[in-house]
Scaffold this motif. Structure first.
Motif, mmCIF file in Angstrom:
data_model
loop_
_atom_site.group_PDB
_atom_site.id
_atom_site.type_symbol
_atom_site.label_atom_id
_atom_site.label_comp_id
_atom_site.label_asym_id
_atom_site.label_seq_id
_atom_site.Cartn_x
_atom_site.Cartn_y
_atom_site.Cartn_z
ATOM 1 N N MET A 1 0.974 -1.440 -0.437
ATOM 2 C CA MET A 1 0.040 -0.208 -0.248
ATOM 3 C C MET A 1 0.964 1.469 -0.001
ATOM 4 S SD MET A 1 -3.282 0.943 2.939
ATOM 5 C CE MET A 1 -4.033 0.057 1.631
ATOM 6 N N LYS A 2 0.641 1.903 -0.690
ATOM 7 C CA LYS A 2 1.611 3.260 -0.983
ATOM 8 C C LYS A 2 1.599 4.168 0.117
ATOM 9 C CE LYS A 2 0.062 4.517 -5.279
ATOM 10 N NZ LYS A 2 -0.503 5.235 -6.663
ATOM 11 N N ILE A 3 0.683 4.332 1.096
ATOM 12 C CA ILE A 3 0.257 5.464 2.619
ATOM 13 C C ILE A 3 1.818 4.619 3.170
ATOM 14 C CG2 ILE A 3 -0.988 3.694 3.778
ATOM 15 C CD1 ILE A 3 -1.839 6.700 4.017
ATOM 16 N N ALA A 4 2.367 3.607 3.148
ATOM 17 C CA ALA A 4 3.514 2.945 4.748
ATOM 18 C C ALA A 4 4.581 2.548 3.780
ATOM 19 C CB ALA A 4 2.712 1.540 4.628
ATOM 20 N N ASP A 5 4.714 3.571 2.660
ATOM 21 C CA ASP A 5 6.017 3.337 1.656
ATOM 22 C C ASP A 5 7.114 4.691 2.348
ATOM 23 O OD1 ASP A 5 7.907 3.512 0.001
ATOM 24 O OD2 ASP A 5 6.630 3.960 -1.955
ATOM 25 N N VAL A 6 8.082 3.930 2.901
ATOM 26 C CA VAL A 6 9.135 4.383 2.864
ATOM 27 C C VAL A 6 9.529 5.315 2.410
ATOM 28 C CG1 VAL A 6 10.988 4.334 4.051
ATOM 29 C CG2 VAL A 6 9.459 2.943 4.919
ATOM 30 N N GLU A 7 10.098 4.830 1.092
ATOM 31 C CA GLU A 7 10.475 5.455 0.270
ATOM 32 C C GLU A 7 9.898 6.973 -0.341
ATOM 33 O OE1 GLU A 7 11.717 3.205 -2.829
ATOM 34 O OE2 GLU A 7 12.788 2.404 -1.526
ATOM 35 N N LEU A 8 8.912 6.496 0.353
ATOM 36 C CA LEU A 8 7.371 7.884 -0.736
ATOM 37 C C LEU A 8 7.812 8.852 0.109
ATOM 38 C CD1 LEU A 8 5.066 9.400 -1.861
ATOM 39 C CD2 LEU A 8 3.760 7.788 -0.633
ATOM 40 N N SER A 9 7.893 9.071 1.807
ATOM 41 C CA SER A 9 8.344 9.937 2.676
ATOM 42 C C SER A 9 9.388 10.512 2.828
ATOM 43 C CB SER A 9 7.626 9.934 4.011
ATOM 44 O OG SER A 9 8.555 8.169 4.735
ATOM 45 N N GLY A 10 10.333 9.461 1.892
ATOM 46 C CA GLY A 10 11.770 10.393 2.252
ATOM 47 C C GLY A 10 11.801 11.378 0.681
ATOM 48 N N SER A 11 10.962 10.980 0.154
ATOM 49 C CA SER A 11 11.404 11.631 -0.943
ATOM 50 C C SER A 11 10.529 12.663 -0.619
ATOM 51 C CB SER A 11 9.757 10.565 -2.459
ATOM 52 O OG SER A 11 10.034 11.514 -3.717
ATOM 53 N N TRP A 12 9.475 12.799 -0.315
ATOM 54 C CA TRP A 12 8.875 14.188 -0.255
ATOM 55 C C TRP A 12 9.703 15.225 0.872
ATOM 56 C CZ3 TRP A 12 3.217 12.310 2.203
ATOM 57 C CH2 TRP A 12 2.493 11.701 1.026
ATOM 58 N N GLU A 13 10.176 14.898 1.490
ATOM 59 C CA GLU A 13 11.054 15.473 2.986
ATOM 60 C C GLU A 13 12.332 16.122 1.926
ATOM 61 O OE1 GLU A 13 12.840 13.092 5.524
ATOM 62 O OE2 GLU A 13 11.135 12.280 6.832
ATOM 63 N N LYS A 14 12.918 14.991 0.515
ATOM 64 C CA LYS A 14 13.424 15.781 0.059
ATOM 65 C C LYS A 14 12.950 16.720 -0.759
ATOM 66 C CE LYS A 14 17.155 15.311 -3.748
ATOM 67 N NZ LYS A 14 16.997 16.820 -4.038
ATOM 68 N N THR A 15 11.384 16.658 -1.643
ATOM 69 C CA THR A 15 11.027 17.330 -1.969
ATOM 70 C C THR A 15 10.455 19.011 -1.259
ATOM 71 O OG1 THR A 15 10.489 15.527 -3.774
ATOM 72 C CG2 THR A 15 9.232 18.113 -3.584
ATOM 73 N N LEU A 16 10.402 18.886 0.029
ATOM 74 C CA LEU A 16 10.397 19.953 0.717
ATOM 75 C C LEU A 16 11.442 20.350 1.040
ATOM 76 C CD1 LEU A 16 7.476 18.312 3.424
ATOM 77 C CD2 LEU A 16 7.230 20.301 1.564
ATOM 78 N N ALA A 17 12.812 19.937 1.382
ATOM 79 C CA ALA A 17 13.794 20.575 1.358
ATOM 80 C C ALA A 17 14.121 21.676 0.674
ATOM 81 C CB ALA A 17 15.223 19.663 2.033
ATOM 82 N N ASP A 18 13.717 21.391 -1.247
ATOM 83 C CA ASP A 18 13.657 21.672 -2.688
ATOM 84 C C ASP A 18 12.975 22.705 -2.209
ATOM 85 O OD1 ASP A 18 15.951 19.884 -2.779
ATOM 86 O OD2 ASP A 18 14.733 18.649 -4.250
ATOM 87 N N THR A 41 -7.104 7.535 -1.706
ATOM 88 C CA THR A 41 -8.357 7.166 -1.087
ATOM 89 C C THR A 41 -8.691 5.857 -1.571
ATOM 90 O OG1 THR A 41 -8.567 9.536 -0.135
ATOM 91 C CG2 THR A 41 -10.260 8.734 -0.269
ATOM 92 N N GLU A 42 -8.703 5.887 -2.884
ATOM 93 C CA GLU A 42 -9.316 5.210 -3.637
ATOM 94 C C GLU A 42 -9.222 3.925 -3.583
ATOM 95 O OE1 GLU A 42 -11.873 3.167 -5.776
ATOM 96 O OE2 GLU A 42 -12.171 5.510 -6.070
ATOM 97 N N GLU A 43 -7.810 3.547 -3.286
ATOM 98 C CA GLU A 43 -7.243 2.168 -2.596
ATOM 99 C C GLU A 43 -7.912 2.263 -1.118
ATOM 100 O OE1 GLU A 43 -3.203 0.753 -1.869
ATOM 101 O OE2 GLU A 43 -3.367 2.722 -2.891
ATOM 102 N N ILE A 44 -8.078 2.737 -0.658
ATOM 103 C CA ILE A 44 -8.647 2.462 0.516
ATOM 104 C C ILE A 44 -9.830 1.759 0.692
ATOM 105 C CG2 ILE A 44 -9.284 2.909 2.686
ATOM 106 C CD1 ILE A 44 -6.485 4.567 2.979
ATOM 107 N N LEU A 45 -10.916 3.020 -0.058
ATOM 108 C CA LEU A 45 -12.307 2.499 -0.461
ATOM 109 C C LEU A 45 -12.825 1.557 -1.181
ATOM 110 C CD1 LEU A 45 -13.462 6.459 -1.281
ATOM 111 C CD2 LEU A 45 -13.466 5.134 1.347
ATOM 112 N N SER A 46 -10.815 1.232 -1.948
ATOM 113 C CA SER A 46 -11.759 -0.394 -3.088
ATOM 114 C C SER A 46 -11.692 -1.440 -1.927
ATOM 115 C CB SER A 46 -10.772 -0.020 -4.033
ATOM 116 O OG SER A 46 -9.341 -0.087 -3.524
ATOM 117 N N LEU A 47 -10.798 -1.176 -0.945
ATOM 118 C CA LEU A 47 -10.656 -2.139 -0.064
ATOM 119 C C LEU A 47 -12.237 -2.885 0.959
ATOM 120 C CD1 LEU A 47 -7.081 -1.747 1.820
ATOM 121 C CD2 LEU A 47 -7.520 -2.982 0.506
ATOM 122 N N ASN A 48 -12.582 -1.785 1.080
ATOM 123 C CA ASN A 48 -13.698 -2.182 1.786
ATOM 124 C C ASN A 48 -14.977 -2.472 0.365
ATOM 125 O OD1 ASN A 48 -15.811 -1.559 4.240
ATOM 126 N ND2 ASN A 48 -16.439 0.080 3.039
#
Length: 68
Positions: A1-18, A41-48
């Motif tokens: 699931m994308k929401i728990a992706d560690v690499e994604l949060s690292g990417s966001w941190e780098k982008t925010l620094a930029d 949100t769509e991914e989570i709703l589709s799980l339901n």
């Protein structure tokens, strides 16, 4: 699931620094966050809507009968 992706949060941190250094546009970053939010949100709703997701308020394990 994308929401728990560690690499994604690292990417966001780098982008925010930029953004803070003026290397990246804040509006572009916000658009990226909005798109991500819609997708997750769509991914989570589709799980339901599938049998793979069951909300278990009684904390029982799958296949375990509820104690009364």
């Amino acid at each position: 699931m994308k929401i728990a992706d560690v690499e994604l949060s690292g990417s966001w941190e780098k982008t925010l620094a930029d953004v803070s250094e003026g290397k990246q546009n804040a509006g572009t970053f916000m658009t990226m966050i909005e798109i991500f939010t819609r997708q997750v949100t769509e991914e989570i709703l589709s799980l339901n809507r599938t049998k793979d997701f069951t909300l278990r308020l009684d904390h029982s394990k799958p296949g375990q009968k509820e104690k009364r």
